[in-house]
Design an enzyme around this catalytic site. Sequence first.
Site, short mmCIF file in Angstrom:
data_model
loop_
_atom_site.label_atom_id
_atom_site.label_comp_id
_atom_site.label_asym_id
_atom_site.label_seq_id
_atom_site.Cartn_x
_atom_site.Cartn_y
_atom_site.Cartn_z
N THR A 22 -1.39 -0.39 6.15
CA THR A 22 -1.27 -0.34 7.60
C THR A 22 -2.54 -0.83 8.29
O THR A 22 -2.49 -1.22 9.45
CB THR A 22 -0.99 1.11 8.07
OG1 THR A 22 -1.91 1.96 7.39
CG2 THR A 22 0.42 1.55 7.74
N SER A 39 -14.93 -1.78 -5.21
CA SER A 39 -15.58 -2.98 -4.68
C SER A 39 -16.14 -2.72 -3.28
O SER A 39 -17.27 -3.12 -2.98
CB SER A 39 -14.60 -4.16 -4.66
OG SER A 39 -13.41 -3.80 -4.03
N ASP A 81 -11.23 0.75 3.47
CA ASP A 81 -12.06 1.14 2.32
C ASP A 81 -13.53 1.25 2.73
O ASP A 81 -14.22 2.20 2.36
CB ASP A 81 -11.90 0.14 1.18
CG ASP A 81 -10.47 0.09 0.67
OD1 ASP A 81 -9.65 0.90 1.13
OD2 ASP A 81 -10.18 -0.74 -0.20
C1 GAF Z 1 -6.79 -2.21 -0.38
C2 GAF Z 1 -7.42 -2.86 0.84
F1 GAF Z 1 -8.73 -3.19 0.58
C3 GAF Z 1 -7.35 -1.95 2.07
O1 GAF Z 1 -7.85 -2.62 3.19
C4 GAF Z 1 -5.91 -1.47 2.30
O2 GAF Z 1 -5.13 -2.49 2.88
C5 GAF Z 1 -5.28 -0.95 1.02
O3 GAF Z 1 -5.42 -1.87 -0.06
C6 GAF Z 1 -3.81 -0.67 1.20
O4 GAF Z 1 -3.62 0.33 2.14
O5 GAF Z 1 -7.49 -1.07 -0.77
#
Ligand code: GAF
Length: 388
Positions: free
Chosen positions: A35, A126, A170
Site C-alpha cells: 500500500t 536492505s 521500510d
Molecule cells: C517491500 C518494499 F520495500 C516496501 O516499500 C513495501 O512495498 C513492501 O515490500 C510491501 O508492503 O518491503
Amino acid sequence: MCDIDRLNRIFYQLYQDDPIIVRAPGRINLIGEHTDYNNGFVLPAAIDKAVYVSISKRNDNKIFLHAEEYNENYIAHMDNLRQSKFHWSSYVLGVVEQLQKRNYQLTGFNIMVGGDVPVGAGMAASAAIECATVFALNELFELNISRLEMVKIAQKAEQEFVGLQCGIMDMFSSMYGKKGQVIKLDCRSLEYEYFPFEQDDVKIVLLDTSIKHSLASSEYNTRKKQCEEGVAMIQQHIPEVQSLRDATIEMLDKYVAQNKLIYNRCRFVIEEINRLLAACIDLQKNDINAFGKKMFATHKGLSKMYEVSCNELDIMVDLVKHNKAVIGARMMGGGFGGCTINIVREDAVEELIYDTREQYRERTGMNLNAYIASIEDGARLQKMPVSF
Ligand code: GAF
C-alpha cells in the site's frame, strides 16, 4: 543484540581505526502490504534485529567496504560509484550517490556492515543497511540531515542504485521505530501516529519459509506499474484520482473491470487500505481477534488477487490457520518468499513452532526458522570513537 566491543575489534583489525557505530533495525508490518507506493497507509514497527554499521574517515577518496556476515571486501571510488559483484555493497554505495547528488561534502571512508537481520526473509535488511549507512555518514561528516530526509535518501538509493521501485515503509520504520509501538503511517502526507501494541499475553512470531525472495527480480516493479495502469484508466474519467488511495471499488467496477488482472491488483490495494483503517480501530478497542481475522484476509488477497505469495508461504499460513492460539497470520513484506507474521498466544508459542516446523518439513522438505520479534526503537548512534 550485537557485541559492540567485538565490532570495534574487528574494525580495528581491518582498518586500524576507532569507528562510529550506528544501529538501524529491521521491521515487521502488521497489516497494510503493497500500500505504501500507492499512497496508502502501513502499520509497521522496528524490531530487535538490526544492522550495525561501523565507519571511520579516510584521507583519500576511496571507500573500503567489508561485510561481516560474508567476510567480503570491496574497494570503491567516490568519483566512480558502480554496482559490484557483491549485492550488499549497492546499499551503501547507493546512499553515497544520493548524498553526492544533494551536494553533501564527503571524503573517502572505511565501513563495515554487520548485524543480525536475516537477509531475504522479508524483514527489510536492505533498508536497514541504507538507513544505518546514511545515519553513520551524517554523524561522521556532520551533515546535519533530518531523520525524514535520511529516510528519503535511503529510499531513493534503493530505487535508483539498486533498482527496486520501493515505497517508503521500510526506511521509515527503521528510522522512526519506537519501543512497544506500531507506526500508523500515511504514505501520502507522511503524517504518522504511534499505537501501543501490547505484547503481554501474545507474541509476534515470524516463521521463515527459507525461500529467499528476490524482489528486484522485476515482479515488485511490475506490480507497481500495474497499479499505475489502473489509476490511469480511472483518471481518463476522473482526473482528480492521483493514486489508488483516491480510488474506490465503485470506480474500479466502472472503469477497470474490462481488464481482470489490473482490476484484481487494484482491488486488493483499495481493500487493503480500508482493512488497515478498520484494523487500527480494532487495536484501539483492544480487539485483537478482529485484528487477526483481517491479517488472514490480507494473506488471501496477497495470494489470490495480488499474486505475490508462493507455495511455501501459503503452506505456512495454512498450517497455522486452524490453531486456536494463532490470532492472525499472513505473509509479510514484498512477497515471493521470506516470512509469515503470526500473532500467537504466548503460552502456545513453543508448541506452535515445534509442530509447524515438523509439518512444514513434511510438506516442503524445507527447514523453518522461527523468530520471536519484539518491537524496539529505530535507528540510533550506538557508539562514538574515543577521540571524536
Ligand atoms: C517491500 C518494499 F520495500 C516496501 O516499500 C513495501 O512495498 C513492501 O515490500 C510491501 O508492503 O518491503
